[in-house]
Design a protein around this motif. Structure first.
Motif, PDB file in Angstrom:
ATOM      1  N   PRO A 155      -2.013  -4.842   9.243  1.00 45.07           N
ATOM      2  CA  PRO A 155      -1.172  -4.764   9.892  1.00 45.07           C
ATOM      3  C   PRO A 155       0.114  -4.768   9.073  1.00 45.07           C
ATOM      4  CG  PRO A 155      -2.078  -6.867  10.446  1.00 45.07           C
ATOM      5  CD  PRO A 155      -3.026  -6.087   9.552  1.00 45.07           C
ATOM      6  N   TRP A 156       1.259  -4.075   9.560  1.00 44.64           N
ATOM      7  CA  TRP A 156       2.351  -3.839   8.979  1.00 44.64           C
ATOM      8  C   TRP A 156       3.143  -5.473   8.585  1.00 44.64           C
ATOM      9  CZ3 TRP A 156       6.252   0.133  10.092  1.00 44.64           C
ATOM     10  CH2 TRP A 156       5.714   1.399   9.717  1.00 44.64           C
ATOM     11  N   LEU A 215       7.906  -4.144  10.219  1.00 45.77           N
ATOM     12  CA  LEU A 215       7.844  -3.893  11.598  1.00 45.77           C
ATOM     13  C   LEU A 215       9.276  -3.772  12.526  1.00 45.77           C
ATOM     14  CD1 LEU A 215       6.493  -2.461  13.847  1.00 45.77           C
ATOM     15  CD2 LEU A 215       5.143  -4.686  14.569  1.00 45.77           C
ATOM     16  N   SER A 216       9.768  -5.337  12.340  1.00 48.11           N
ATOM     17  CA  SER A 216      10.981  -5.524  12.747  1.00 48.11           C
ATOM     18  C   SER A 216      12.337  -4.532  12.482  1.00 48.11           C
ATOM     19  CB  SER A 216      11.252  -6.924  13.028  1.00 48.11           C
ATOM     20  OG  SER A 216      11.554  -7.291  11.690  1.00 48.11           O
ATOM     21  N   SER A 217      12.229  -4.174  11.166  1.00 45.79           N
ATOM     22  CA  SER A 217      13.354  -3.300  10.471  1.00 45.79           C
ATOM     23  C   SER A 217      13.225  -2.084  11.216  1.00 45.79           C
ATOM     24  CB  SER A 217      13.388  -3.428   9.171  1.00 45.79           C
ATOM     25  OG  SER A 217      12.322  -2.961   8.550  1.00 45.79           O
ATOM     26  N   TYR A 218      12.077  -1.454  11.299  1.00 46.94           N
ATOM     27  CA  TYR A 218      11.972  -0.011  12.051  1.00 46.94           C
ATOM     28  C   TYR A 218      11.550   0.118  13.301  1.00 46.94           C
ATOM     29  CZ  TYR A 218      11.848   1.371   7.080  1.00 46.94           C
ATOM     30  OH  TYR A 218      12.143   1.571   5.683  1.00 46.94           O
ATOM     31  N   ALA A 219      11.216  -0.942  14.149  1.00 45.23           N
ATOM     32  CA  ALA A 219      10.866  -0.793  15.523  1.00 45.23           C
ATOM     33  C   ALA A 219      11.456   0.043  16.405  1.00 45.23           C
ATOM     34  CB  ALA A 219      10.766  -2.326  16.069  1.00 45.23           C
ATOM     35  N   GLN A 258      -1.589   0.066   8.624  1.00 47.91           N
ATOM     36  CA  GLN A 258      -2.133   0.808   7.831  1.00 47.91           C
ATOM     37  C   GLN A 258      -3.495   1.251   8.260  1.00 47.91           C
ATOM     38  OE1 GLN A 258      -1.355  -2.130   4.532  1.00 47.91           O
ATOM     39  NE2 GLN A 258      -0.719  -0.387   3.267  1.00 47.91           N
ATOM     40  N   SER A 259      -3.970   2.479   7.877  1.00 47.74           N
ATOM     41  CA  SER A 259      -5.333   2.901   8.419  1.00 47.74           C
ATOM     42  C   SER A 259      -5.972   3.777   7.322  1.00 47.74           C
ATOM     43  CB  SER A 259      -4.979   3.610   9.648  1.00 47.74           C
ATOM     44  OG  SER A 259      -6.190   4.327   9.955  1.00 47.74           O
ATOM     45  N   TYR A 260      -7.154   3.306   7.124  1.00 41.82           N
ATOM     46  CA  TYR A 260      -8.052   3.986   6.048  1.00 41.82           C
ATOM     47  C   TYR A 260      -9.403   4.179   7.047  1.00 41.82           C
ATOM     48  CZ  TYR A 260     -10.518   5.761   2.109  1.00 41.82           C
ATOM     49  OH  TYR A 260     -11.269   6.617   1.527  1.00 41.82           O
TER      50      TYR A 260
END
Length: 182
Positions: A96-97, A102-106, A120-122
């Protein structure tokens, strides 16, 4: 094989090797030094919802939505799980971010929508990457020690790898490359 090397290293007490083996067998902490093969470029994904609606949808978050500092922080995923867990999974690895990001870009990623979860995903098999990485790093640590005991460990690893044709192929290639570089 790493457990066998750990037993042999109990007598040698090569500190760098011991610490690396511990991380590979038990997992890496947040502030550990990660070998290159454990750092992978990843995607950013999120779940978005429109205010006053119960609908949620899933989207990839493009790098250009993030400022440079956050883009650098999120672009790469440091894989912390123990080696055995990494080799036995075909599942997506998610992290998870941080809530601060997250809150600054939500509310800014998709106009009119709010990002309620981002990670993040791999999602690629780690087996080949990790086999090459682990054997290469192990060989590097042993060659760096340059003593008769490390040569004995290298011979023992060669013997162990012979039982598994794919491992032996990778080990032989790495060893030949290292020997020709010296």
């Amino acid at each position: 094989m790493l457990l066998e090397v750990k037993k042999i290293n109990a007598d040698l007490q090569l500190e760098d090797l011991d610490q690396w083996l511990e991380h590979e067998l038990e997992g890496y902490g947040d502030f550990a030094h990660f070998p290159d093969y454990r750092i992978v470029e990843c995607k950013q994904l999120g779940i978005f919802e429109k205010p006053e609606q119960d609908l949620q949808h899933f989207e990839q978050i493009h790098d250009d939505c993030l400022n440079e500092r956050d883009r650098c922080l999120l672009r790469y995923l440091h894989i912390q799980q123990p080696l055995l867990e990494c080799l036995n999974t075909q599942d997506e690895i998610q992290r998870p971010w941080p809530m601060r990001i997250l809150s600054s870009y939500a509310k800014d990623i998709i106009p009119g929508y709010s990002c309620v979860r981002a990670w993040q995903s791999y999602h690629e098999p780690l087996n080949e990457r990790f086999v090459h990485g682990v054997l290469g790093h192990l060989l590097h640590l042993l060659l760096e020690a340059q003593n008769s005991q490390s040569k004995a460990i290298i011979q023992k690893i060669d013997t162990l790898c012979q039982a598994e044709p794919q491992l032996h192929k990778v080990w032989s290639k790495l060893y030949c490359e290292a020997a020709s570089a010296v």
